[in-house]
Motif scaffolding. Sequence first.
Motif, PDB file in Angstrom:
ATOM      1  N   SER A 130      17.883  33.554 -24.844  1.00  0.00           N
ATOM      2  CA  SER A 130      17.574  32.133 -24.589  1.00  0.00           C
ATOM      3  C   SER A 130      18.849  31.306 -24.696  1.00  0.00           C
ATOM      4  O   SER A 130      19.088  30.584 -25.671  1.00  0.00           O
ATOM      5  N   ASP A 131      19.705  31.438 -23.703  1.00  0.00           N
ATOM      6  CA  ASP A 131      20.947  30.668 -23.691  1.00  0.00           C
ATOM      7  C   ASP A 131      21.123  30.016 -22.328  1.00  0.00           C
ATOM      8  O   ASP A 131      20.188  29.961 -21.524  1.00  0.00           O
ATOM      9  N   GLY A 132      22.333  29.538 -22.062  1.00  0.00           N
ATOM     10  CA  GLY A 132      22.567  28.848 -20.797  1.00  0.00           C
ATOM     11  C   GLY A 132      22.413  29.740 -19.595  1.00  0.00           C
ATOM     12  O   GLY A 132      21.894  29.309 -18.559  1.00  0.00           O
ATOM     13  N   LEU A 133      22.848  31.002 -19.718  1.00  0.00           N
ATOM     14  CA  LEU A 133      22.705  31.914 -18.593  1.00  0.00           C
ATOM     15  C   LEU A 133      21.240  32.200 -18.301  1.00  0.00           C
ATOM     16  O   LEU A 133      20.838  32.341 -17.143  1.00  0.00           O
ATOM     17  N   PHE A 134      20.441  32.287 -19.350  1.00  0.00           N
ATOM     18  CA  PHE A 134      19.008  32.516 -19.163  1.00  0.00           C
ATOM     19  C   PHE A 134      18.382  31.378 -18.363  1.00  0.00           C
ATOM     20  O   PHE A 134      17.628  31.601 -17.417  1.00  0.00           O
ATOM     21  N   SER A 135      18.709  30.139 -18.728  1.00  0.00           N
ATOM     22  CA  SER A 135      18.164  28.982 -18.004  1.00  0.00           C
ATOM     23  C   SER A 135      18.655  28.963 -16.562  1.00  0.00           C
ATOM     24  O   SER A 135      17.897  28.668 -15.632  1.00  0.00           O
ATOM     25  N   ALA A 136      19.953  29.294 -16.366  1.00  0.00           N
ATOM     26  CA  ALA A 136      20.489  29.286 -15.009  1.00  0.00           C
ATOM     27  C   ALA A 136      19.788  30.302 -14.135  1.00  0.00           C
ATOM     28  O   ALA A 136      19.502  30.037 -12.955  1.00  0.00           O
ATOM     29  N   LEU A 137      19.476  31.462 -14.676  1.00  0.00           N
ATOM     30  CA  LEU A 137      18.820  32.508 -13.894  1.00  0.00           C
ATOM     31  C   LEU A 137      17.343  32.231 -13.695  1.00  0.00           C
ATOM     32  O   LEU A 137      16.833  32.214 -12.567  1.00  0.00           O
ATOM     33  N   ILE A 138      16.635  32.043 -14.767  1.00  0.00           N
ATOM     34  CA  ILE A 138      15.172  31.956 -14.713  1.00  0.00           C
ATOM     35  C   ILE A 138      14.700  30.651 -14.092  1.00  0.00           C
ATOM     36  O   ILE A 138      13.727  30.626 -13.329  1.00  0.00           O
ATOM     37  N   GLN A 139      15.373  29.563 -14.400  1.00  0.00           N
ATOM     38  CA  GLN A 139      14.903  28.272 -13.922  1.00  0.00           C
ATOM     39  C   GLN A 139      15.538  27.821 -12.613  1.00  0.00           C
ATOM     40  O   GLN A 139      14.970  26.969 -11.927  1.00  0.00           O
ATOM     41  N   LEU A 140      16.699  28.390 -12.261  1.00  0.00           N
ATOM     42  CA  LEU A 140      17.404  27.912 -11.079  1.00  0.00           C
ATOM     43  C   LEU A 140      17.644  29.014 -10.049  1.00  0.00           C
ATOM     44  O   LEU A 140      17.093  28.969  -8.941  1.00  0.00           O
ATOM     45  N   ARG A 141      18.408  30.003 -10.386  1.00  0.00           N
ATOM     46  CA  ARG A 141      18.870  30.969  -9.390  1.00  0.00           C
ATOM     47  C   ARG A 141      17.744  31.846  -8.844  1.00  0.00           C
ATOM     48  O   ARG A 141      17.605  31.991  -7.621  1.00  0.00           O
ATOM     49  N   ILE A 142      16.977  32.472  -9.742  1.00  0.00           N
ATOM     50  CA  ILE A 142      15.956  33.423  -9.284  1.00  0.00           C
ATOM     51  C   ILE A 142      14.886  32.744  -8.428  1.00  0.00           C
ATOM     52  O   ILE A 142      14.591  33.223  -7.318  1.00  0.00           O
ATOM     53  N   PRO A 143      14.256  31.634  -8.875  1.00  0.00           N
ATOM     54  CA  PRO A 143      13.255  31.012  -7.995  1.00  0.00           C
ATOM     55  C   PRO A 143      13.833  30.508  -6.686  1.00  0.00           C
ATOM     56  O   PRO A 143      13.206  30.621  -5.632  1.00  0.00           O
ATOM     57  N   ARG A 144      15.052  29.977  -6.730  1.00  0.00           N
ATOM     58  CA  ARG A 144      15.678  29.486  -5.503  1.00  0.00           C
ATOM     59  C   ARG A 144      15.896  30.621  -4.514  1.00  0.00           C
ATOM     60  O   ARG A 144      15.610  30.487  -3.313  1.00  0.00           O
ATOM     61  N   THR A 145      16.382  31.761  -5.008  1.00  0.00           N
ATOM     62  CA  THR A 145      16.627  32.906  -4.138  1.00  0.00           C
ATOM     63  C   THR A 145      15.330  33.478  -3.592  1.00  0.00           C
ATOM     64  O   THR A 145      15.244  33.847  -2.410  1.00  0.00           O
ATOM     65  N   LEU A 146      14.306  33.537  -4.426  1.00  0.00           N
ATOM     66  CA  LEU A 146      13.020  34.065  -3.970  1.00  0.00           C
ATOM     67  C   LEU A 146      12.381  33.151  -2.926  1.00  0.00           C
ATOM     68  O   LEU A 146      11.764  33.625  -1.972  1.00  0.00           O
ATOM     69  N   VAL A 147      12.521  31.850  -3.105  1.00  0.00           N
ATOM     70  CA  VAL A 147      12.005  30.915  -2.102  1.00  0.00           C
ATOM     71  C   VAL A 147      12.731  31.111  -0.777  1.00  0.00           C
ATOM     72  O   VAL A 147      12.114  31.132   0.294  1.00  0.00           O
ATOM     73  N   ALA A 148      14.061  31.259  -0.834  1.00  0.00           N
ATOM     74  CA  ALA A 148      14.829  31.483   0.391  1.00  0.00           C
ATOM     75  C   ALA A 148      14.389  32.768   1.082  1.00  0.00           C
ATOM     76  O   ALA A 148      14.198  32.807   2.304  1.00  0.00           O
TER      77      ALA A 148
END
Length: 483
Positions: free
Chosen positions: A198-216
Amino acid sequence: MFYALPWVVGITLLALVLSRQWDMLELDESTASSLGQKVALARAGGLILAVLLAAVIVSVIGPIGFVGLVAPHLVRLSGVRSNRLLLPGVFIWGAALLVGADVLAKMVHNSSMELPTGAVMAIIGAPWLIWLVLTRMKAANGSGMSTSMSTGGAARRFAFGPMAVLFSVITVVLILLSTMFGGMRIPLADWLPSLFQSDGLFSALIQLRIPRTLVAAGAGAALAISGVLIQMAVRNPLADASIVGVSSGAGLGAMMVIILWPGLPIYLLPIAAIIGAAIAAVVVFSLAWKKGLNPSAVVLLGIAMSAIAGAGIQILIVRGAVYGSSGYIWLTGSTYARTWEQVRVIGLFLVILVPVAWWLARRFELLVFDDNSASGLGLGVRRTRLLAMTVGVLLAAGAVACVGTVGFIGLIAPHMVRLLTGNKLRRSMFLSALAGAVMLVLADTIGRTVMAPTEIPSGILIAIIGTPYFLYLMYRSNWRKSV
Protein backbone atom coordinates in the motif's frame (compact mmCIF):
# COMPACT_ATOMS: atom_id res chain seq x y z
CA MET A 1 -7.31 40.28 -43.60
CA PHE A 2 -5.52 42.79 -45.86
CA TYR A 3 -2.53 40.51 -46.40
CA ALA A 4 -4.88 37.96 -48.00
CA LEU A 5 -6.53 40.43 -50.38
CA PRO A 6 -3.77 40.42 -53.05
CA TRP A 7 -3.79 36.61 -53.05
CA VAL A 8 -7.56 36.46 -53.48
CA VAL A 9 -7.59 39.06 -56.26
CA GLY A 10 -4.64 37.51 -58.09
CA ILE A 11 -5.96 33.93 -57.93
CA THR A 12 -9.43 35.10 -59.00
CA LEU A 13 -8.10 36.93 -62.05
CA LEU A 14 -5.97 33.95 -63.01
CA ALA A 15 -8.99 31.66 -62.62
CA LEU A 16 -11.03 33.90 -64.92
CA VAL A 17 -8.28 33.75 -67.55
CA LEU A 18 -8.23 29.94 -67.38
CA SER A 19 -11.99 29.53 -67.14
CA ARG A 20 -12.47 28.83 -70.86
CA GLN A 21 -10.14 25.84 -70.62
CA TRP A 22 -12.08 24.47 -67.67
CA ASP A 23 -15.30 24.68 -69.68
CA MET A 24 -13.92 21.94 -71.91
CA LEU A 25 -13.51 19.66 -68.88
CA GLU A 26 -17.30 19.32 -68.86
CA LEU A 27 -16.78 17.02 -71.84
CA ASP A 28 -15.44 13.51 -71.40
CA GLU A 29 -11.66 13.21 -71.34
CA SER A 30 -11.23 11.72 -74.82
CA THR A 31 -13.40 14.40 -76.46
CA ALA A 32 -11.59 17.21 -74.66
CA SER A 33 -8.22 15.77 -75.66
CA SER A 34 -9.29 15.49 -79.32
CA LEU A 35 -10.13 19.20 -79.27
CA GLY A 36 -6.59 20.00 -78.20
CA GLN A 37 -7.22 20.41 -74.50
CA LYS A 38 -4.43 19.25 -72.16
CA VAL A 39 -6.81 17.68 -69.65
CA ALA A 40 -4.29 16.68 -66.99
CA LEU A 41 -2.62 20.10 -67.05
CA ALA A 42 -5.95 21.95 -66.84
CA ARG A 43 -7.10 19.84 -63.92
CA ALA A 44 -3.80 20.23 -62.10
CA GLY A 45 -3.92 24.00 -62.58
CA GLY A 46 -7.46 24.18 -61.24
CA LEU A 47 -6.59 22.07 -58.21
CA ILE A 48 -3.51 24.15 -57.42
CA LEU A 49 -5.47 27.41 -57.59
CA ALA A 50 -8.27 25.93 -55.47
CA VAL A 51 -5.83 24.72 -52.81
CA LEU A 52 -4.00 28.06 -52.72
CA LEU A 53 -7.23 30.03 -52.40
CA ALA A 54 -8.56 27.70 -49.68
CA ALA A 55 -5.29 27.97 -47.74
CA VAL A 56 -5.36 31.76 -47.88
CA ILE A 57 -8.98 31.91 -46.70
CA VAL A 58 -8.42 29.40 -43.91
CA SER A 59 -5.50 31.50 -42.67
CA VAL A 60 -7.98 34.35 -42.17
CA ILE A 61 -11.15 32.73 -40.85
CA GLY A 62 -10.13 29.20 -39.91
CA PRO A 63 -11.44 25.88 -41.29
CA ILE A 64 -15.05 26.26 -42.41
CA GLY A 65 -16.51 23.54 -44.58
CA PHE A 66 -19.33 23.11 -47.09
CA VAL A 67 -19.22 26.65 -48.57
CA GLY A 68 -17.31 25.33 -51.57
CA LEU A 69 -19.86 22.53 -51.92
CA VAL A 70 -23.10 24.49 -51.60
CA ALA A 71 -22.30 27.73 -53.45
CA PRO A 72 -21.33 26.20 -56.84
CA HIS A 73 -24.44 24.03 -56.87
CA LEU A 74 -26.67 26.99 -56.07
CA VAL A 75 -25.20 28.90 -59.02
CA ARG A 76 -25.55 25.90 -61.36
CA LEU A 77 -29.19 25.47 -60.30
CA SER A 78 -29.83 28.97 -61.70
CA GLY A 79 -28.75 27.68 -65.13
CA VAL A 80 -25.18 29.02 -65.25
CA ARG A 81 -22.74 26.61 -66.91
CA SER A 82 -19.88 28.79 -68.16
CA ASN A 83 -17.03 29.04 -65.64
CA ARG A 84 -16.53 32.70 -66.54
CA LEU A 85 -20.01 33.42 -65.15
CA LEU A 86 -19.87 30.67 -62.54
CA LEU A 87 -16.88 32.14 -60.69
CA PRO A 88 -18.45 35.58 -59.94
CA GLY A 89 -21.70 33.88 -58.97
CA VAL A 90 -19.89 31.55 -56.61
CA PHE A 91 -18.13 34.49 -54.96
CA ILE A 92 -21.47 36.19 -54.32
CA TRP A 93 -23.22 33.07 -53.05
CA GLY A 94 -20.22 32.06 -50.94
CA ALA A 95 -20.17 35.47 -49.30
CA ALA A 96 -23.93 35.33 -48.70
CA LEU A 97 -23.72 31.86 -47.15
CA LEU A 98 -20.87 32.75 -44.82
CA VAL A 99 -22.40 36.06 -43.76
CA GLY A 100 -25.70 34.33 -43.12
CA ALA A 101 -24.00 31.60 -41.08
CA ASP A 102 -22.14 34.26 -39.09
CA VAL A 103 -25.36 36.13 -38.35
CA LEU A 104 -27.01 32.92 -37.14
CA ALA A 105 -23.94 32.16 -35.01
CA LYS A 106 -24.20 35.52 -33.28
CA MET A 107 -27.80 34.76 -32.39
CA VAL A 108 -26.73 31.73 -30.36
CA HIS A 109 -24.12 32.73 -27.79
CA ASN A 110 -23.46 32.98 -24.09
CA SER A 111 -21.72 35.70 -22.12
CA SER A 112 -18.20 34.51 -22.91
CA MET A 113 -18.24 33.21 -26.50
CA GLU A 114 -20.45 32.86 -29.53
CA LEU A 115 -21.26 29.82 -31.60
CA PRO A 116 -18.55 28.98 -34.17
CA THR A 117 -19.57 29.92 -37.68
CA GLY A 118 -18.22 26.59 -38.91
CA ALA A 119 -20.79 24.73 -36.82
CA VAL A 120 -23.66 26.71 -38.38
CA MET A 121 -22.23 26.16 -41.85
CA ALA A 122 -22.04 22.43 -41.18
CA ILE A 123 -25.71 22.39 -40.19
CA ILE A 124 -26.51 24.12 -43.49
CA GLY A 125 -24.11 22.19 -45.71
CA ALA A 126 -24.48 18.63 -44.41
CA PRO A 127 -28.15 18.30 -45.44
CA TRP A 128 -27.13 19.67 -48.84
CA LEU A 129 -24.54 16.91 -49.16
CA ILE A 130 -27.21 14.35 -48.24
CA TRP A 131 -29.51 15.78 -50.91
CA LEU A 132 -26.74 15.57 -53.51
CA VAL A 133 -26.04 11.94 -52.64
CA LEU A 134 -29.71 11.00 -52.86
CA THR A 135 -30.44 12.89 -56.07
CA ARG A 136 -27.21 12.76 -58.08
CA MET A 137 -25.53 9.47 -57.18
CA LYS A 138 -26.57 6.37 -59.04
CA ALA A 139 -27.56 3.26 -57.10
CA ALA A 140 -25.28 0.27 -57.31
CA ASN A 141 -26.08 -2.41 -59.84
CA GLY A 142 -27.55 -5.79 -59.06
CA SER A 143 -28.27 -6.33 -55.41
CA GLY A 144 -26.86 -2.96 -54.67
CA MET A 145 -23.66 -3.84 -52.90
CA SER A 146 -20.16 -4.88 -53.70
CA THR A 147 -19.56 -8.57 -53.24
CA SER A 148 -15.86 -8.09 -52.50
CA MET A 149 -14.62 -7.37 -49.01
CA SER A 150 -11.08 -6.58 -50.05
CA THR A 151 -9.29 -3.56 -51.38
CA GLY A 152 -5.95 -3.75 -53.07
CA GLY A 153 -4.06 -6.77 -54.31
CA ALA A 154 -4.05 -10.28 -52.96
CA ALA A 155 -1.84 -10.98 -49.97
CA ARG A 156 -0.23 -14.10 -48.57
CA ARG A 157 -2.52 -15.97 -46.17
CA PHE A 158 -1.13 -17.29 -42.88
CA ALA A 159 -2.44 -20.13 -40.72
CA PHE A 160 -4.91 -18.95 -38.08
CA GLY A 161 -3.38 -20.87 -35.14
CA PRO A 162 0.09 -19.31 -35.20
CA MET A 163 -1.39 -15.86 -35.91
CA ALA A 164 -3.76 -16.22 -32.93
CA VAL A 165 -0.89 -17.16 -30.63
CA LEU A 166 1.29 -14.32 -31.96
CA PHE A 167 -1.47 -11.70 -31.62
CA SER A 168 -2.34 -12.94 -28.09
CA VAL A 169 1.26 -12.78 -26.91
CA ILE A 170 1.74 -9.30 -28.35
CA THR A 171 -1.46 -8.09 -26.69
CA VAL A 172 -0.58 -9.46 -23.23
CA VAL A 173 3.00 -8.19 -23.37
CA LEU A 174 1.93 -4.73 -24.54
CA ILE A 175 -0.71 -4.44 -21.82
CA LEU A 176 1.90 -5.34 -19.23
CA LEU A 177 4.43 -2.86 -20.63
CA SER A 178 1.77 -0.14 -20.86
CA THR A 179 1.24 -0.25 -17.09
CA MET A 180 4.95 0.40 -16.59
CA PHE A 181 5.33 3.55 -18.72
CA GLY A 182 4.01 7.06 -18.31
CA GLY A 183 4.89 10.21 -16.41
CA MET A 184 6.37 7.92 -13.75
CA ARG A 185 8.09 4.76 -14.95
CA ILE A 186 7.61 1.60 -12.88
CA PRO A 187 10.52 -0.84 -13.28
CA LEU A 188 9.64 -4.44 -14.00
CA ALA A 189 11.35 -5.55 -10.77
CA ASP A 190 8.98 -3.33 -8.77
CA TRP A 191 5.82 -4.08 -10.74
CA LEU A 192 4.66 -7.32 -9.08
CA PRO A 193 5.73 -6.41 -5.49
CA SER A 194 3.91 -3.08 -5.77
CA LEU A 195 0.61 -4.91 -6.22
CA PHE A 196 0.87 -6.13 -2.64
CA GLN A 197 2.14 -2.98 -0.97
CA SER A 198 0.00 0.00 0.00
CA ASP A 199 2.34 2.70 -1.25
CA GLY A 200 2.54 5.18 -4.10
CA LEU A 201 3.31 2.55 -6.70
CA PHE A 202 0.30 0.54 -5.59
CA SER A 203 -2.00 3.54 -6.09
CA ALA A 204 -0.41 4.34 -9.45
CA LEU A 205 -0.98 0.80 -10.70
CA ILE A 206 -4.32 -0.14 -9.20
CA GLN A 207 -6.07 3.20 -9.42
CA LEU A 208 -4.53 4.67 -12.57
CA ARG A 209 -2.44 2.53 -14.89
CA ILE A 210 -4.22 -0.85 -14.83
CA PRO A 211 -7.82 0.42 -15.30
CA ARG A 212 -6.70 2.91 -17.93
CA THR A 213 -4.88 0.21 -19.90
CA LEU A 214 -7.77 -2.23 -19.60
CA VAL A 215 -10.23 0.40 -20.82
CA ALA A 216 -7.98 1.11 -23.81
CA ALA A 217 -7.71 -2.59 -24.62
CA GLY A 218 -11.44 -3.20 -24.23
CA ALA A 219 -12.46 -0.14 -26.25
CA GLY A 220 -9.98 -0.99 -29.02
CA ALA A 221 -11.33 -4.53 -29.19
CA ALA A 222 -14.93 -3.28 -29.27
CA LEU A 223 -14.22 -0.81 -32.07
CA ALA A 224 -12.41 -3.45 -34.11
CA ILE A 225 -15.22 -6.02 -33.78
CA SER A 226 -17.70 -3.25 -34.58
CA GLY A 227 -15.80 -2.56 -37.80
CA VAL A 228 -15.84 -6.26 -38.75
CA LEU A 229 -19.62 -6.49 -38.28
CA ILE A 230 -20.50 -3.21 -39.99
CA GLN A 231 -18.29 -4.02 -42.96
CA MET A 232 -19.84 -7.48 -43.20
CA ALA A 233 -23.37 -6.06 -42.98
CA VAL A 234 -22.94 -3.54 -45.80
CA ARG A 235 -20.33 -5.52 -47.76
CA ASN A 236 -18.13 -2.44 -47.78
CA PRO A 237 -14.49 -2.67 -46.61
CA LEU A 238 -14.42 1.11 -46.16
CA ALA A 239 -17.21 1.13 -43.56
CA ASP A 240 -16.35 1.92 -39.96
CA ALA A 241 -18.21 3.43 -37.02
CA SER A 242 -16.23 6.67 -37.27
CA ILE A 243 -16.50 6.97 -41.05
CA VAL A 244 -20.26 6.32 -41.29
CA GLY A 245 -21.08 8.82 -38.53
CA VAL A 246 -21.90 6.35 -35.75
CA SER A 247 -19.04 7.48 -33.49
CA SER A 248 -19.99 11.14 -33.89
CA GLY A 249 -23.62 10.35 -33.10
CA ALA A 250 -22.57 8.44 -30.00
CA GLY A 251 -20.29 11.31 -29.03
CA LEU A 252 -23.14 13.81 -29.35
CA GLY A 253 -25.38 11.68 -27.14
CA ALA A 254 -22.68 11.28 -24.51
CA MET A 255 -21.77 14.99 -24.57
CA MET A 256 -25.40 15.91 -23.92
CA VAL A 257 -25.17 14.00 -20.64
CA ILE A 258 -21.74 15.42 -19.78
CA ILE A 259 -22.70 19.05 -20.46
CA LEU A 260 -26.46 19.40 -20.06
CA TRP A 261 -26.95 17.03 -17.12
CA PRO A 262 -23.54 16.64 -15.42
CA GLY A 263 -25.10 15.42 -12.18
CA LEU A 264 -26.69 12.33 -13.72
CA PRO A 265 -25.34 8.85 -12.79
CA ILE A 266 -22.41 7.59 -14.85
CA TYR A 267 -24.38 4.59 -16.12
CA LEU A 268 -26.53 6.94 -18.22
CA LEU A 269 -23.51 7.93 -20.31
CA PRO A 270 -23.37 4.68 -22.32
CA ILE A 271 -27.16 4.74 -22.68
CA ALA A 272 -26.99 8.22 -24.19
CA ALA A 273 -24.13 7.10 -26.45
CA ILE A 274 -26.20 4.12 -27.63
CA ILE A 275 -29.15 6.37 -28.44
CA GLY A 276 -26.95 8.81 -30.37
CA ALA A 277 -25.20 6.03 -32.28
CA ALA A 278 -28.50 4.32 -33.10
CA ILE A 279 -30.03 7.52 -34.47
CA ALA A 280 -26.96 8.21 -36.64
CA ALA A 281 -26.87 4.63 -37.92
CA VAL A 282 -30.59 4.59 -38.74
CA VAL A 283 -30.34 7.86 -40.68
CA VAL A 284 -27.20 6.90 -42.65
CA PHE A 285 -28.13 3.33 -43.51
CA SER A 286 -31.78 4.04 -44.25
CA LEU A 287 -30.78 6.78 -46.70
CA ALA A 288 -27.97 4.67 -48.17
CA TRP A 289 -30.39 1.76 -48.60
CA LYS A 290 -32.14 3.73 -51.32
CA LYS A 291 -28.82 3.75 -53.18
CA GLY A 292 -28.31 0.04 -52.69
CA LEU A 293 -25.80 0.70 -49.88
CA ASN A 294 -23.40 1.99 -52.50
CA PRO A 295 -20.00 2.24 -50.72
CA SER A 296 -19.43 5.82 -51.84
CA ALA A 297 -22.94 6.78 -50.75
CA VAL A 298 -22.39 5.26 -47.30
CA VAL A 299 -19.13 7.18 -46.86
CA LEU A 300 -20.56 10.51 -48.07
CA LEU A 301 -23.69 10.19 -45.95
CA GLY A 302 -21.47 9.29 -43.01
CA ILE A 303 -19.43 12.44 -43.58
CA ALA A 304 -22.63 14.48 -43.59
CA MET A 305 -23.88 12.84 -40.39
CA SER A 306 -20.50 13.36 -38.73
CA ALA A 307 -20.64 17.04 -39.68
CA ILE A 308 -24.12 17.46 -38.21
CA ALA A 309 -23.18 15.64 -34.99
CA GLY A 310 -19.92 17.59 -34.81
CA ALA A 311 -21.83 20.86 -35.13
CA GLY A 312 -24.12 19.75 -32.32
CA ILE A 313 -21.11 18.95 -30.16
CA GLN A 314 -19.61 22.40 -30.85
CA ILE A 315 -22.88 24.02 -29.83
CA LEU A 316 -22.87 22.04 -26.59
CA ILE A 317 -19.25 23.00 -25.93
CA VAL A 318 -20.03 26.68 -26.36
CA ARG A 319 -23.18 26.55 -24.26
CA GLY A 320 -21.43 24.56 -21.56
CA ALA A 321 -18.12 26.48 -21.74
CA VAL A 322 -16.09 23.29 -21.47
CA TYR A 323 -13.01 24.26 -23.53
CA GLY A 324 -10.01 22.72 -21.79
CA SER A 325 -12.17 20.60 -19.46
CA SER A 326 -12.27 16.83 -19.22
CA GLY A 327 -15.33 16.79 -21.48
CA TYR A 328 -13.43 18.54 -24.24
CA ILE A 329 -10.45 16.21 -23.80
CA TRP A 330 -12.85 13.26 -23.99
CA LEU A 331 -13.96 14.45 -27.42
CA THR A 332 -10.47 13.98 -28.84
CA GLY A 333 -10.54 10.30 -27.89
CA SER A 334 -8.63 9.88 -24.65
CA THR A 335 -8.18 7.27 -21.92
CA TYR A 336 -7.06 9.97 -19.48
CA ALA A 337 -8.24 9.39 -15.89
CA ARG A 338 -10.25 6.29 -16.76
CA THR A 339 -11.25 4.23 -13.73
CA TRP A 340 -12.58 0.81 -12.83
CA GLU A 341 -16.08 2.18 -13.51
CA GLN A 342 -15.24 2.45 -17.23
CA VAL A 343 -13.62 -1.00 -17.11
CA ARG A 344 -16.94 -2.43 -15.92
CA VAL A 345 -18.87 -0.54 -18.61
CA ILE A 346 -16.76 -1.67 -21.55
CA GLY A 347 -16.52 -5.16 -20.05
CA LEU A 348 -20.31 -5.37 -19.89
CA PHE A 349 -20.64 -4.43 -23.56
CA LEU A 350 -18.06 -7.01 -24.58
CA VAL A 351 -19.43 -9.80 -22.37
CA ILE A 352 -22.98 -9.35 -23.70
CA LEU A 353 -22.43 -8.47 -27.37
CA VAL A 354 -19.39 -10.49 -28.42
CA PRO A 355 -21.04 -13.87 -27.60
CA VAL A 356 -24.10 -12.73 -29.57
CA ALA A 357 -21.94 -11.90 -32.59
CA TRP A 358 -20.01 -15.16 -32.19
CA TRP A 359 -23.25 -17.18 -32.05
CA LEU A 360 -24.65 -15.47 -35.15
CA ALA A 361 -21.35 -15.52 -37.05
CA ARG A 362 -22.31 -18.31 -39.45
CA ARG A 363 -25.40 -16.41 -40.48
CA PHE A 364 -23.47 -13.16 -40.81
CA GLU A 365 -20.92 -14.83 -43.09
CA LEU A 366 -23.63 -15.49 -45.68
CA LEU A 367 -23.96 -11.73 -46.13
CA VAL A 368 -20.84 -11.73 -48.33
CA PHE A 369 -23.00 -13.27 -51.09
CA ASP A 370 -25.45 -11.19 -53.10
CA ASP A 371 -28.97 -10.96 -51.69
CA ASN A 372 -30.48 -13.49 -54.10
CA SER A 373 -27.85 -16.14 -53.34
CA ALA A 374 -28.09 -15.56 -49.58
CA SER A 375 -31.89 -15.78 -49.72
CA GLY A 376 -31.61 -19.00 -51.72
CA LEU A 377 -29.60 -20.46 -48.84
CA GLY A 378 -32.49 -19.73 -46.48
CA LEU A 379 -31.13 -16.53 -44.94
CA GLY A 380 -33.41 -13.66 -43.98
CA VAL A 381 -31.06 -11.10 -45.51
CA ARG A 382 -32.57 -7.86 -44.23
CA ARG A 383 -33.07 -9.19 -40.70
CA THR A 384 -29.55 -10.63 -40.55
CA ARG A 385 -28.00 -7.46 -41.90
CA LEU A 386 -29.94 -5.44 -39.33
CA LEU A 387 -28.72 -7.73 -36.53
CA ALA A 388 -25.09 -7.38 -37.63
CA MET A 389 -25.35 -3.59 -37.85
CA THR A 390 -27.12 -3.41 -34.48
CA VAL A 391 -24.43 -5.38 -32.66
CA GLY A 392 -21.69 -3.37 -34.40
CA VAL A 393 -23.30 -0.03 -33.55
CA LEU A 394 -23.82 -1.03 -29.90
CA LEU A 395 -20.17 -2.07 -29.54
CA ALA A 396 -19.03 1.23 -31.05
CA ALA A 397 -21.36 3.16 -28.73
CA GLY A 398 -19.94 1.38 -25.69
CA ALA A 399 -16.39 2.22 -26.75
CA VAL A 400 -17.27 5.87 -27.40
CA ALA A 401 -18.93 6.11 -23.98
CA CYS A 402 -15.67 4.98 -22.36
CA VAL A 403 -12.88 6.61 -24.39
CA GLY A 404 -14.54 9.24 -26.56
CA THR A 405 -14.56 9.49 -30.32
CA VAL A 406 -11.60 7.36 -31.43
CA GLY A 407 -11.74 6.66 -35.14
CA PHE A 408 -10.27 4.33 -37.75
CA ILE A 409 -9.56 1.32 -35.52
CA GLY A 410 -12.66 -0.39 -36.91
CA LEU A 411 -11.30 0.26 -40.41
CA ILE A 412 -7.64 -0.65 -40.02
CA ALA A 413 -7.79 -3.73 -37.76
CA PRO A 414 -10.32 -5.79 -39.81
CA HIS A 415 -8.61 -4.94 -43.09
CA MET A 416 -5.21 -5.93 -41.74
CA VAL A 417 -6.60 -9.24 -40.44
CA ARG A 418 -8.31 -10.03 -43.75
CA LEU A 419 -5.03 -9.54 -45.57
CA LEU A 420 -3.35 -12.01 -43.18
CA THR A 421 -5.94 -14.76 -42.67
CA GLY A 422 -8.91 -14.22 -45.01
CA ASN A 423 -12.61 -13.53 -44.47
CA LYS A 424 -13.83 -16.14 -41.97
CA LEU A 425 -15.86 -14.07 -39.55
CA ARG A 426 -15.05 -15.70 -36.22
CA ARG A 427 -11.35 -15.67 -36.96
CA SER A 428 -11.59 -12.06 -38.11
CA MET A 429 -13.44 -11.06 -34.95
CA PHE A 430 -10.87 -12.71 -32.67
CA LEU A 431 -7.76 -11.37 -34.40
CA SER A 432 -9.33 -7.95 -35.06
CA ALA A 433 -10.21 -7.61 -31.38
CA LEU A 434 -6.59 -8.28 -30.42
CA ALA A 435 -5.29 -5.94 -33.14
CA GLY A 436 -7.68 -3.19 -32.04
CA ALA A 437 -6.64 -3.63 -28.41
CA VAL A 438 -2.97 -3.42 -29.38
CA MET A 439 -3.53 -0.27 -31.46
CA LEU A 440 -5.35 1.68 -28.76
CA VAL A 441 -3.11 0.52 -25.90
CA LEU A 442 -0.03 1.42 -27.94
CA ALA A 443 -1.48 4.84 -28.84
CA ASP A 444 -2.33 5.45 -25.18
CA THR A 445 1.15 4.42 -24.03
CA ILE A 446 2.90 6.62 -26.59
CA GLY A 447 0.57 9.53 -25.89
CA ARG A 448 1.28 9.61 -22.18
CA THR A 449 5.03 8.93 -22.50
CA VAL A 450 6.61 10.95 -25.32
CA MET A 451 5.71 14.39 -23.89
CA ALA A 452 5.23 13.47 -20.23
CA PRO A 453 3.73 14.95 -18.11
CA THR A 454 1.74 16.44 -21.02
CA GLU A 455 -0.42 13.83 -22.73
CA ILE A 456 -1.37 13.44 -26.39
CA PRO A 457 -4.92 12.05 -26.74
CA SER A 458 -5.01 8.56 -28.20
CA GLY A 459 -7.59 9.56 -30.79
CA ILE A 460 -5.20 12.06 -32.35
CA LEU A 461 -2.44 9.47 -32.72
CA ILE A 462 -4.85 6.94 -34.23
CA ALA A 463 -6.13 9.59 -36.67
CA ILE A 464 -2.56 10.38 -37.79
CA ILE A 465 -2.23 6.73 -38.82
CA GLY A 466 -5.80 6.07 -39.89
CA THR A 467 -6.44 9.01 -42.22
CA PRO A 468 -3.64 8.19 -44.70
CA TYR A 469 -4.58 4.52 -44.53
CA PHE A 470 -8.23 5.33 -45.34
CA LEU A 471 -7.13 7.44 -48.31
CA TYR A 472 -4.94 4.56 -49.46
CA LEU A 473 -7.88 2.15 -49.28
CA MET A 474 -10.07 4.59 -51.21
CA TYR A 475 -7.38 4.84 -53.88
CA ARG A 476 -6.94 1.07 -54.12
CA SER A 477 -10.70 0.54 -54.25
CA ASN A 478 -11.11 3.01 -57.12
CA TRP A 479 -8.09 1.53 -58.91
CA ARG A 480 -9.61 -1.95 -58.75
CA LYS A 481 -12.84 -0.64 -60.28
CA SER A 482 -10.96 0.96 -63.18
CA VAL A 483 -9.02 -2.14 -64.23
